[in-house]
Write a protein that holds these residues in place. Structure first.
Motif, short mmCIF file in Angstrom:
data_model
loop_
_atom_site.label_atom_id
_atom_site.label_comp_id
_atom_site.label_asym_id
_atom_site.label_seq_id
_atom_site.Cartn_x
_atom_site.Cartn_y
_atom_site.Cartn_z
N THR A 1 -13.86 -0.61 -0.26
CA THR A 1 -13.90 0.50 0.68
C THR A 1 -13.44 0.10 2.07
OG1 THR A 1 -16.27 0.13 1.08
CG2 THR A 1 -15.68 1.74 -0.60
N TYR B 1 -9.17 -0.78 1.47
CA TYR B 1 -8.31 0.29 0.97
C TYR B 1 -8.80 1.63 1.48
CZ TYR B 1 -7.13 -3.55 -2.07
OH TYR B 1 -6.77 -4.78 -2.54
N GLU B 2 -7.91 2.55 1.58
CA GLU B 2 -8.28 3.88 2.05
C GLU B 2 -8.86 4.69 0.91
OE1 GLU B 2 -5.21 5.86 4.23
OE2 GLU B 2 -4.73 4.07 5.36
N THR B 3 -10.03 4.27 0.49
CA THR B 3 -10.73 4.97 -0.58
C THR B 3 -12.23 4.85 -0.33
OG1 THR B 3 -10.86 5.25 -2.98
CG2 THR B 3 -10.91 3.00 -2.16
N SER B 4 -12.97 5.74 -0.92
CA SER B 4 -14.43 5.68 -0.79
C SER B 4 -15.02 5.49 -2.18
CB SER B 4 -14.96 6.97 -0.17
OG SER B 4 -14.78 8.05 -1.07
#
Length: 75
Positions: free
Chosen positions: A30, A33-36
């Motif tokens: 998280t 990287y541009e992710t949740s």
């Protein structure tokens, strides 16, 4: 291929990095990287037709933990 590694493949595709392994921490995912975690869980639930409980997901520390949750949810 077993379900745990299929889940790993989905996570790798989701974040766009084949270098992610079962020991990669969820925190590192998280942060780097541009992710949740929510996006990853949604992708896994959609791909495998399972529901992952929030209580278990919160306790997952590594990608391997998440993949194991998918495998157990499918049993």
């Amino acid at each position: 291929m077993n379900l745990k590694y299929e889940a790993l493949k989905v996570i790798r595709e989701q974040v766009g990095d084949r270098g992610i392994g079962l020991t990669t921490t969820v925190a590192a995912l998280t942060e780097k990287y541009e992710t949740s975690i929510e996006q990853l869980v949604e992708a896994l639930e959609s791909e495998f037709g399972v529901e992952l409980s929030e209580e278990l997901v919160v306790d997952a520390e590594t990608v391997g933990d998440l993949c194991a949750l998918v495998a157990r949810a499918d049993e």
